[in-house]
Design a protein around this motif. Sequence first.
Motif, PDB file in Angstrom:
ATOM      1  N   VAL A  37       0.873  -1.171   0.000  1.00  0.00           N
ATOM      2  CA  VAL A  37       0.000   0.000   0.000  1.00  0.00           C
ATOM      3  C   VAL A  37       0.908   1.219   0.000  1.00  0.00           C
ATOM      4  N   LEU A  38       0.689   2.112  -0.966  1.00  0.00           N
ATOM      5  CA  LEU A  38       1.520   3.303  -1.108  1.00  0.00           C
ATOM      6  C   LEU A  38       0.642   4.543  -1.192  1.00  0.00           C
ATOM      7  N   ARG A  39       1.233   5.695  -0.901  1.00  0.00           N
ATOM      8  CA  ARG A  39       0.495   6.947  -1.082  1.00  0.00           C
ATOM      9  C   ARG A  39       1.349   7.931  -1.862  1.00  0.00           C
ATOM     10  N   ALA A  40       0.670   8.920  -2.434  1.00  0.00           N
ATOM     11  CA  ALA A  40       1.332   9.914  -3.267  1.00  0.00           C
ATOM     12  C   ALA A  40       0.664  11.267  -3.034  1.00  0.00           C
ATOM     13  N   PRO A  41       1.287  12.335  -3.535  1.00  0.00           N
ATOM     14  CA  PRO A  41       0.652  13.652  -3.422  1.00  0.00           C
ATOM     15  C   PRO A  41      -0.754  13.644  -4.015  1.00  0.00           C
ATOM     16  N   GLN A  42      -1.505  14.637  -3.683  1.00  0.00           N
ATOM     17  CA  GLN A  42      -2.889  14.814  -4.138  1.00  0.00           C
ATOM     18  C   GLN A  42      -3.810  13.750  -3.551  1.00  0.00           C
ATOM     19  N   ASP A  43      -3.467  13.263  -2.341  1.00  0.00           N
ATOM     20  CA  ASP A  43      -4.307  12.310  -1.622  1.00  0.00           C
ATOM     21  C   ASP A  43      -4.600  11.048  -2.433  1.00  0.00           C
ATOM     22  N   ARG A  44      -3.577  10.546  -3.148  1.00  0.00           N
ATOM     23  CA  ARG A  44      -3.732   9.321  -3.934  1.00  0.00           C
ATOM     24  C   ARG A  44      -3.211   8.126  -3.150  1.00  0.00           C
ATOM     25  N   VAL A  45      -3.878   6.982  -3.325  1.00  0.00           N
ATOM     26  CA  VAL A  45      -3.493   5.726  -2.676  1.00  0.00           C
ATOM     27  C   VAL A  45      -3.376   4.658  -3.758  1.00  0.00           C
ATOM     28  N   LEU A  46      -2.309   3.887  -3.681  1.00  0.00           N
ATOM     29  CA  LEU A  46      -2.051   2.814  -4.633  1.00  0.00           C
ATOM     30  C   LEU A  46      -1.888   1.512  -3.860  1.00  0.00           C
ATOM     31  N   VAL A  47      -2.590   0.468  -4.291  1.00  0.00           N
ATOM     32  CA  VAL A  47      -2.446  -0.860  -3.701  1.00  0.00           C
ATOM     33  C   VAL A  47      -2.046  -1.807  -4.823  1.00  0.00           C
ATOM     34  N   ILE A  48      -0.953  -2.537  -4.598  1.00  0.00           N
ATOM     35  CA  ILE A  48      -0.496  -3.539  -5.557  1.00  0.00           C
ATOM     36  C   ILE A  48      -0.540  -4.893  -4.859  1.00  0.00           C
TER      37      ILE A  48
END
Length: 84
Positions: A37-48
């Motif tokens: 689970v990762l996060r990025a600017p602009q309140d984005r969340v990525l799950v791989i």
Amino acid sequence: MTVALMWEARAVDGRGNELLEWARSRVLEREPLRREVLRAPQDRVLVITWWEAGSLTEELPELPEPAQDLIARPVHRWRFESVT
């Protein structure tokens, strides 16, 4: 073959931590080989998630859409096949 499922969502402004916790707390019907689970600017969340599968199109457990009031746009999803 190993298949990686990518799930990416953008939270409504200021609700990134809530979306991150939502994604972390989701229980899939079975455990993947690996999950990040990762996060990025602009309140984005990525799950791989990584899965052992017979084909790229095999049905695999995926994260659902969060509540509409939590996300700024529909979830983006991609599938990748490991080639290493």
